[in-house]
Each structure stands twice: as C-alpha cells, then as structure tokens.
Design a protein around this motif. Structure first.
Motif, PDB file in Angstrom:
ATOM      1  N   HIS A 184       0.821  -1.204   0.000  1.00  0.00           N
ATOM      2  CA  HIS A 184       0.000   0.000   0.000  1.00  0.00           C
ATOM      3  C   HIS A 184       0.863   1.264   0.000  1.00  0.00           C
ATOM      4  N   ASP A 185       0.263   2.367  -0.440  1.00  0.00           N
ATOM      5  CA  ASP A 185       0.944   3.657  -0.522  1.00  0.00           C
ATOM      6  C   ASP A 185       0.882   4.396   0.806  1.00  0.00           C
ATOM      7  N   PRO A 186       2.001   4.914   1.310  1.00  0.00           N
ATOM      8  CA  PRO A 186       1.939   5.812   2.466  1.00  0.00           C
ATOM      9  C   PRO A 186       1.401   7.191   2.085  1.00  0.00           C
ATOM     10  N   ALA A 187       1.395   7.498   0.773  1.00  0.00           N
ATOM     11  CA  ALA A 187       0.804   8.730   0.249  1.00  0.00           C
ATOM     12  C   ALA A 187       0.468   8.495  -1.215  1.00  0.00           C
ATOM     13  N   ILE A 188      -0.651   9.047  -1.655  1.00  0.00           N
ATOM     14  CA  ILE A 188      -1.034   8.912  -3.067  1.00  0.00           C
ATOM     15  C   ILE A 188      -0.985  10.252  -3.792  1.00  0.00           C
ATOM     16  N   ILE A 189      -0.669  11.329  -3.075  1.00  0.00           N
ATOM     17  CA  ILE A 189      -0.831  12.658  -3.635  1.00  0.00           C
ATOM     18  C   ILE A 189       0.049  12.883  -4.866  1.00  0.00           C
ATOM     19  N   HIS A 190       1.286  12.387  -4.840  1.00  0.00           N
ATOM     20  CA  HIS A 190       2.185  12.607  -5.975  1.00  0.00           C
ATOM     21  C   HIS A 190       1.752  11.799  -7.192  1.00  0.00           C
ATOM     22  N   ARG A 191       1.134  10.649  -6.968  1.00  0.00           N
ATOM     23  CA  ARG A 191       0.619   9.847  -8.081  1.00  0.00           C
ATOM     24  C   ARG A 191      -0.735  10.377  -8.551  1.00  0.00           C
ATOM     25  N   ALA A 192      -1.487  10.988  -7.636  1.00  0.00           N
ATOM     26  CA  ALA A 192      -2.807  11.534  -7.991  1.00  0.00           C
ATOM     27  C   ALA A 192      -2.688  12.764  -8.885  1.00  0.00           C
ATOM     28  N   ARG A 193      -1.530  13.417  -8.865  1.00  0.00           N
ATOM     29  CA  ARG A 193      -1.351  14.634  -9.677  1.00  0.00           C
ATOM     30  C   ARG A 193      -1.711  14.400 -11.134  1.00  0.00           C
ATOM     31  N   VAL A 194      -1.154  13.353 -11.747  1.00  0.00           N
ATOM     32  CA  VAL A 194      -1.388  13.107 -13.169  1.00  0.00           C
ATOM     33  C   VAL A 194      -2.841  12.681 -13.412  1.00  0.00           C
ATOM     34  N   VAL A 195      -3.474  12.080 -12.405  1.00  0.00           N
ATOM     35  CA  VAL A 195      -4.884  11.724 -12.528  1.00  0.00           C
ATOM     36  C   VAL A 195      -5.732  12.992 -12.556  1.00  0.00           C
ATOM     37  N   VAL A 196      -5.404  13.955 -11.697  1.00  0.00           N
ATOM     38  CA  VAL A 196      -6.115  15.231 -11.692  1.00  0.00           C
ATOM     39  C   VAL A 196      -5.962  15.943 -13.032  1.00  0.00           C
ATOM     40  N   ASP A 197      -4.740  16.033 -13.547  1.00  0.00           N
ATOM     41  CA  ASP A 197      -4.531  16.664 -14.851  1.00  0.00           C
ATOM     42  C   ASP A 197      -5.363  15.973 -15.929  1.00  0.00           C
ATOM     43  N   SER A 198      -5.414  14.665 -15.869  1.00  0.00           N
ATOM     44  CA  SER A 198      -6.132  13.885 -16.878  1.00  0.00           C
ATOM     45  C   SER A 198      -7.630  14.116 -16.811  1.00  0.00           C
ATOM     46  N   ILE A 199      -8.173  14.074 -15.604  1.00  0.00           N
ATOM     47  CA  ILE A 199      -9.614  14.221 -15.438  1.00  0.00           C
ATOM     48  C   ILE A 199     -10.055  15.634 -15.797  1.00  0.00           C
ATOM     49  N   VAL A 200      -9.217  16.629 -15.494  1.00  0.00           N
ATOM     50  CA  VAL A 200      -9.518  18.007 -15.876  1.00  0.00           C
ATOM     51  C   VAL A 200      -9.546  18.137 -17.400  1.00  0.00           C
ATOM     52  N   ALA A 201      -8.603  17.497 -18.073  1.00  0.00           N
ATOM     53  CA  ALA A 201      -8.560  17.549 -19.536  1.00  0.00           C
ATOM     54  C   ALA A 201      -9.799  16.909 -20.148  1.00  0.00           C
ATOM     55  N   ILE A 202     -10.248  15.794 -19.575  1.00  0.00           N
ATOM     56  CA  ILE A 202     -11.452  15.121 -20.070  1.00  0.00           C
ATOM     57  C   ILE A 202     -12.658  16.044 -19.943  1.00  0.00           C
ATOM     58  N   GLY A 203     -12.812  16.672 -18.776  1.00  0.00           N
ATOM     59  CA  GLY A 203     -13.936  17.570 -18.563  1.00  0.00           C
ATOM     60  C   GLY A 203     -13.904  18.778 -19.471  1.00  0.00           C
ATOM     61  N   LEU A 204     -12.714  19.360 -19.643  1.00  0.00           N
ATOM     62  CA  LEU A 204     -12.594  20.543 -20.508  1.00  0.00           C
ATOM     63  C   LEU A 204     -12.932  20.209 -21.954  1.00  0.00           C
ATOM     64  N   LEU A 205     -12.431  19.066 -22.435  1.00  0.00           N
ATOM     65  CA  LEU A 205     -12.692  18.714 -23.831  1.00  0.00           C
ATOM     66  C   LEU A 205     -14.185  18.484 -24.067  1.00  0.00           C
ATOM     67  N   ASP A 206     -14.864  17.907 -23.076  1.00  0.00           N
ATOM     68  CA  ASP A 206     -16.306  17.741 -23.187  1.00  0.00           C
ATOM     69  C   ASP A 206     -16.997  19.104 -23.275  1.00  0.00           C
ATOM     70  N   LEU A 207     -16.540  20.069 -22.487  1.00  0.00           N
ATOM     71  CA  LEU A 207     -17.129  21.412 -22.502  1.00  0.00           C
ATOM     72  C   LEU A 207     -16.817  22.147 -23.807  1.00  0.00           C
ATOM     73  N   PHE A 208     -15.613  21.963 -24.342  1.00  0.00           N
ATOM     74  CA  PHE A 208     -15.282  22.573 -25.628  1.00  0.00           C
ATOM     75  C   PHE A 208     -16.169  22.010 -26.742  1.00  0.00           C
ATOM     76  N   CYS A 209     -16.422  20.703 -26.694  1.00  0.00           N
ATOM     77  CA  CYS A 209     -17.290  20.093 -27.704  1.00  0.00           C
ATOM     78  C   CYS A 209     -18.724  20.600 -27.568  1.00  0.00           C
ATOM     79  N   GLU A 210     -19.142  20.878 -26.338  1.00  0.00           N
ATOM     80  CA  GLU A 210     -20.465  21.467 -26.116  1.00  0.00           C
ATOM     81  C   GLU A 210     -20.560  22.834 -26.782  1.00  0.00           C
ATOM     82  N   ARG A 211     -19.484  23.578 -26.746  1.00  0.00           N
ATOM     83  CA  ARG A 211     -19.457  24.947 -27.291  1.00  0.00           C
ATOM     84  C   ARG A 211     -19.282  24.964 -28.808  1.00  0.00           C
ATOM     85  N   TYR A 212     -18.360  24.135 -29.320  1.00  0.00           N
ATOM     86  CA  TYR A 212     -17.966  24.249 -30.722  1.00  0.00           C
ATOM     87  C   TYR A 212     -18.270  23.007 -31.574  1.00  0.00           C
TER      88      TYR A 212
END
Length: 366
Positions: free
Chosen positions: A331-359
C-alpha cells in the motif's frame, strides 16, 4: 449502475484491481486526431509507484488500443484502450474479505452490489482504475495542447508541509507548468520537496499515511467556455475530480478563503490590455460557471491513504461482530504525488467535453 461520464465526449471505465484487465471506451473523439502514443505511456509512467513513498505493487501499465485508432489517427469510432493487470496478490485479501476496511468502499460496495462485488484490492473502487483514466486524459491533453491550452499541477501541501503557491504572472506560470509536467514529484522548491518526502517516509515507517493539497492551473483558456448552472465549469470539473479515489475537497480560485473577504476585496476588477483581463483572480478564471479568459485555478484536498498498517477497529460483515484487524499487502503511504497526473487527466477530459459542447466535436481537428 454505470461508470460513465460525458455529454459530448463520453468515457466508460471497466475492470477491477485484480481482474485480467482494466480499460476505457471513449466515444465522441473526432476522426483524424494524430495521437502520440509515447506521450500516453509517459503519462501512465507518471502514475506508477516508485521508491519507498509508494506501494510496492509494480505494474508495467503498457496499454493497447484495440479499436478507434488506425494508421496513427483516431477513426471517429469508439476508441477502446486496454491495460492488463500482471502483479495481483489476490491472496492478500482472502483472509480479511468479510472485514470492512475503514475509509474504503468495502461496506458501501457490499450494500450496493449485495455481496457480488470483486473485493480484491478494492475491486472497481480501487485507485488502480485511475490508470485508464490517465490514458484517456493523455489523449485529451494532446488535443488541448494543440490549441495552446496547458494544464499543470503541483503539490501545494503534504504531510503538514506547506509549499509556495504558483505564480500569478502568466509567462512565469507557463514555465512552471512545463517544469511540473516533467517531474514525478511535482514541487518546484527543492527544499520543500525534500521535507515532504521525509514526511511521507516517516509515516511509512510508522505504518501510517499522509494526505495533502494539489494546486492545478489551466492556462490560455478562452473566455466563453462552460454552461450556466448544471454544466458549468465548476460543476463539471467538480463531478470528475470527486470521482478520483481519495479526493475529499475541491475549491476554485480563493475558494473557502472568500468567506472572510468583503465583496470589495473578493471581486476581480476588469481592465483591457489587448484583451479583457482581471486585476485579481479570486474567482479562479470563472464567472457564472463560464471561463473569463484568466487562468483557471483549482485546489483538491487528498485524504491520507486509507490502507495503513496500524490495528484498526471494524465489523465482520458475515457475523456483524465488532473486531480489530491489521491490513496486509502492498500500500501507498501517500497517493498525492501519483494523484497529480490523474487530476490533470480528469480536468482535460472535462474541458474537452465542454469545448465540444461549445464548438462541436470537429473542433478537435480544426
């Protein structure tokens, strides 16, 4: 009962921590997107555990695209991506399968799926399922980057060690984002980084874990993206960010600190300099749920990893008896450093969905 997201760009996750494979199906990608597969692998490598500050479960995380991709480009049909699990220690969970691990989804999964869920390693609720999210996000990051939109995250605090915030100057911020995106442990201040790692290692030796805060910035966002109310930038990204295991709080801009401000202090005054800008950015680049052209600023609270090696009180779900147990396995004593790339990824997914809604989805290749 589904693990899907998206109105225009739709993603569907599948698999469990100890199943043969995990993966994602992406619907709504435009045809003709040139994909850099080495970048997808690089992002997956950023999520991998490394050293004493992470779990010792070592997965290759090599991915395979089995549909929707041909001769280097997306075809426009559903893209299916697989990642095979190769390092399962399922026996670690057999002896304690009826013991509900504190702060895990064991009990809630038992109630929802009536005991038929795959309990090994947390099953479908495991952080392991963030690997296909990162792969899907890597595709979205590539599309956004071609439009000049950059996403970057640093560890703002970890284990009680605070970090200095990212710059407000956009030119400096761009350099910081580029540097953070190349770092496995994303902290610009080396002294702070050393102290954070020491805090993680100390918790690990004590059989415990630590959490922290991730600070994310989206740079070069045009004004006008997002919908009022239910599909606002905040509501869309919050829904996604809270889907990441371990995220327990999300704030935009000054967030909770605005409760102690007056309106005259919290309001972001407008001015014109080649384009409309604001003198401050307390609202985090968003007004009325829609981007205003300033950098979007987000903070996520990451809880301490719930899998710790200290004795804990729980309930045996088979007998309804109170008991004490100690978690086994890796098990991980901390996940925050590994979660960083997950946050970037999930933000990109959400933004691209919103861009497609607009354009519309063809915006991806225009």
């Amino acid at each position: 009962m589904k693990s899907c997201f998206g109105n225009n760009l739709n993603i569907s996750l599948f698999g469990e921590s100890h199943s043969e494979a995990i993966g994602v199906v992406i619907n709504g990608l435009a045809p003709g997107i040139k994909l850099d597969l080495t970048f997808i692998q690089k992002q997956l490598d950023m999520r991998k555990p490394k050293g004493k500050i992470s779990t010792q479960r070592q997965e290759e995380d090599e991915f395979k695209i089995v549909s929707g991709f041909f001769n280097g480009y997306t075809t426009g049909t559903p893209l299916c991506l697989l990642i095979y699990n190769k390092s399962q220690h399922s026996k670690d969970y057999e002896a304690t399968k009826s013991l509900m691990r504190p702060s895990h989804a064991d009990y809630t999964a038992q109630m929802k799926y009536q005991g038929f869920q795959d309990y090994r390693g947390g099953g479908h609720f495991s952080g392991r399922i963030t690997a296909p999210l990162v792969a899907a996000g890597a595709i979205c990051i590539q599309v956004l980057k071609q439009k000049g939109i950059l996403i970057g995250t640093q560890i703002q605090s970890c284990g009680g060690i605070a970090n200095e915030p990212l710059s407000e100057d956009e030119a400096t911020l761009k350099q910081q984002i580029e540097k953070l995106n190349e770092s496995y442990f994303p902290v610009l201040n080396e002294e702070v980084k050393v102290k954070m790692i020491e805090a993680i290692e100390k918790a690990q030796t004590e059989g415990d874990s630590v959490g922290g805060v991730l600070e994310t910035t989206i740079l070069n966002m045009p004004a006008g993206i997002g919908e009022p109310f239910f599909n606002s930038i905040e509501s869309t990204l919050s829904q996604l960010l809270f889907s990441i295991p371990g995220i327990k709080g999300v704030e935009f801009g000054a967030g909770f600190a605005m409760q102690n401000m007056r309106g005259s202090e919290a309001n972001d005054s407008f001015f014109y300099n080649e384009t409309v800008k604001t003198k401050s950015n307390n609202n985090g680049g968003i007004n009325g749920g829609i981007s205003n052209g300033m950098p979007i600023r987000i903070k996520c609270a990451v809880k301490p990893t719930p899998s710790i090696f200290k004795p804990q009180q729980t309930v045996d779900i088979n007998t309804n008896e109170n008991t004490t147990f100690r978690i086994q396995g890796r098990h991980d004593p901390a996940i925050i450093h590994r979660a960083r790339v997950v946050v970037d990824s999930i933000v990109a997914i959400g933004l691209l969905d919103l861009f497609c809604e607009r354009y519309g989805y063809l915006w991806m290749t225009e």
